[in-house]
Design a protein around this motif. Structure first.
Motif, PDB file in Angstrom:
ATOM      1  N   ARG A 125      15.877   4.431  21.567  1.00 32.72           N
ATOM      2  CA  ARG A 125      17.015   3.709  21.118  1.00 32.72           C
ATOM      3  C   ARG A 125      16.866   4.067  19.587  1.00 32.72           C
ATOM      4  O   ARG A 125      15.830   3.865  19.065  1.00 32.72           O
ATOM      5  CB  ARG A 125      17.127   2.187  21.513  1.00 32.72           C
ATOM      6  CG  ARG A 125      17.508   2.127  22.919  1.00 32.72           C
ATOM      7  CD  ARG A 125      18.102   0.549  23.203  1.00 32.72           C
ATOM      8  NE  ARG A 125      19.178   0.082  22.116  1.00 32.72           N
ATOM      9  CZ  ARG A 125      19.264  -1.185  21.778  1.00 32.72           C
ATOM     10  NH1 ARG A 125      18.503  -2.122  22.243  1.00 32.72           N
ATOM     11  NH2 ARG A 125      20.239  -1.420  20.969  1.00 32.72           N
ATOM     12  N   GLY A 141      24.563  10.647  19.867  1.00 27.45           N
ATOM     13  CA  GLY A 141      24.794   9.208  19.581  1.00 27.45           C
ATOM     14  C   GLY A 141      24.117   8.564  18.518  1.00 27.45           C
ATOM     15  O   GLY A 141      23.506   7.477  18.469  1.00 27.45           O
ATOM     16  N   ALA A 168      29.451   3.585  15.702  1.00 32.34           N
ATOM     17  CA  ALA A 168      30.536   3.917  16.625  1.00 32.34           C
ATOM     18  C   ALA A 168      32.051   3.869  16.247  1.00 32.34           C
ATOM     19  O   ALA A 168      32.673   4.659  16.914  1.00 32.34           O
ATOM     20  CB  ALA A 168      30.585   2.568  17.812  1.00 32.34           C
ATOM     21  N   ASP A 194      33.394   7.071  25.608  1.00 32.42           N
ATOM     22  CA  ASP A 194      32.204   6.108  26.220  1.00 32.42           C
ATOM     23  C   ASP A 194      31.159   6.106  25.309  1.00 32.42           C
ATOM     24  O   ASP A 194      29.927   6.237  25.783  1.00 32.42           O
ATOM     25  CB  ASP A 194      31.950   6.477  27.519  1.00 32.42           C
ATOM     26  CG  ASP A 194      32.959   6.259  28.649  1.00 32.42           C
ATOM     27  OD1 ASP A 194      33.897   5.537  28.330  1.00 32.42           O
ATOM     28  OD2 ASP A 194      33.197   6.982  29.478  1.00 32.42           O
ATOM     29  N   TYR A 195      31.523   6.445  23.698  1.00 31.23           N
ATOM     30  CA  TYR A 195      30.273   6.704  23.063  1.00 31.23           C
ATOM     31  C   TYR A 195      29.680   5.312  22.827  1.00 31.23           C
ATOM     32  O   TYR A 195      29.954   4.321  22.628  1.00 31.23           O
ATOM     33  CB  TYR A 195      30.968   6.924  21.606  1.00 31.23           C
ATOM     34  CG  TYR A 195      29.843   7.439  20.333  1.00 31.23           C
ATOM     35  CD1 TYR A 195      29.534   8.596  20.561  1.00 31.23           C
ATOM     36  CD2 TYR A 195      29.414   6.363  19.477  1.00 31.23           C
ATOM     37  CE1 TYR A 195      28.344   8.563  19.402  1.00 31.23           C
ATOM     38  CE2 TYR A 195      28.541   6.604  18.636  1.00 31.23           C
ATOM     39  CZ  TYR A 195      28.016   7.917  18.786  1.00 31.23           C
ATOM     40  OH  TYR A 195      27.120   8.194  17.777  1.00 31.23           O
ATOM     41  N   GLN A 196      28.183   5.622  22.894  1.00 32.52           N
ATOM     42  CA  GLN A 196      27.118   4.416  22.701  1.00 32.52           C
ATOM     43  C   GLN A 196      26.670   4.620  21.350  1.00 32.52           C
ATOM     44  O   GLN A 196      25.517   5.502  21.185  1.00 32.52           O
ATOM     45  CB  GLN A 196      26.084   4.387  23.934  1.00 32.52           C
ATOM     46  CG  GLN A 196      26.760   4.448  25.465  1.00 32.52           C
ATOM     47  CD  GLN A 196      27.391   2.996  25.585  1.00 32.52           C
ATOM     48  OE1 GLN A 196      26.616   1.954  25.190  1.00 32.52           O
ATOM     49  NE2 GLN A 196      28.342   2.891  26.059  1.00 32.52           N
TER      50      GLN A 196
END
Ligand code: SF4
Ligand code: SF4
Length: 100
Positions: free
Chosen positions: A36, A78, A82, A92-94
């Protein structure tokens, strides 16, 4: 992740450059923790904090080898906030955590 890569790939260089709103948030150091991405509050040393512009923009990827020019693939990976206009073209971008 589904992407609107066609939208991104169909932009001319001029259209691509104009999309950036020069917020400079992507020019802050990031940490990859267990896959992440987290933003830190540490700016790149080439970022002018008053203008939010890069001091070496034309040569950025040559002078700083950890600075990558944006491409549709990098946008889809990513790492951008956002609400970045490039990220907004990805379905659906994270986005990463901005550490706020
Ligand atoms: S986050 Fe997006 S809009 Fe802001 S400087 Fe980076 S590319 Fe430009
Ligand atoms: S080199 Fe320039 S574009 Fe790259 S992260 Fe630093 S300030 Fe941003």
């Amino acid at each position: 992740m589904k992407t609107s890569k066609l939208k991104l790939e169909s932009l001319s260089t001029e259209q691509w450059e104009k999309l950036c709103k020069c917020c400079a948030r992507c020019c802050y150091e990031k940490i990859d923790f267990e896959g992440r991405i987290f933003y830190t509050r540490i700016p790149c040393d080439q970022l002018d904090l008053e203008t939010h512009l890069c001091r070496i923009y034309a040569d950025r990827d040559r002078v700083r080898n950890d600075c990558q020019r944006l491409s549709p693939e990098i946008v889809a990976a990513g790492i951008l906030p956002a609400d970045c206009p490039y990220a907004e073209l990805v379905e659906d971008y994270q986005g990463p955590s901005l550490g706020e």
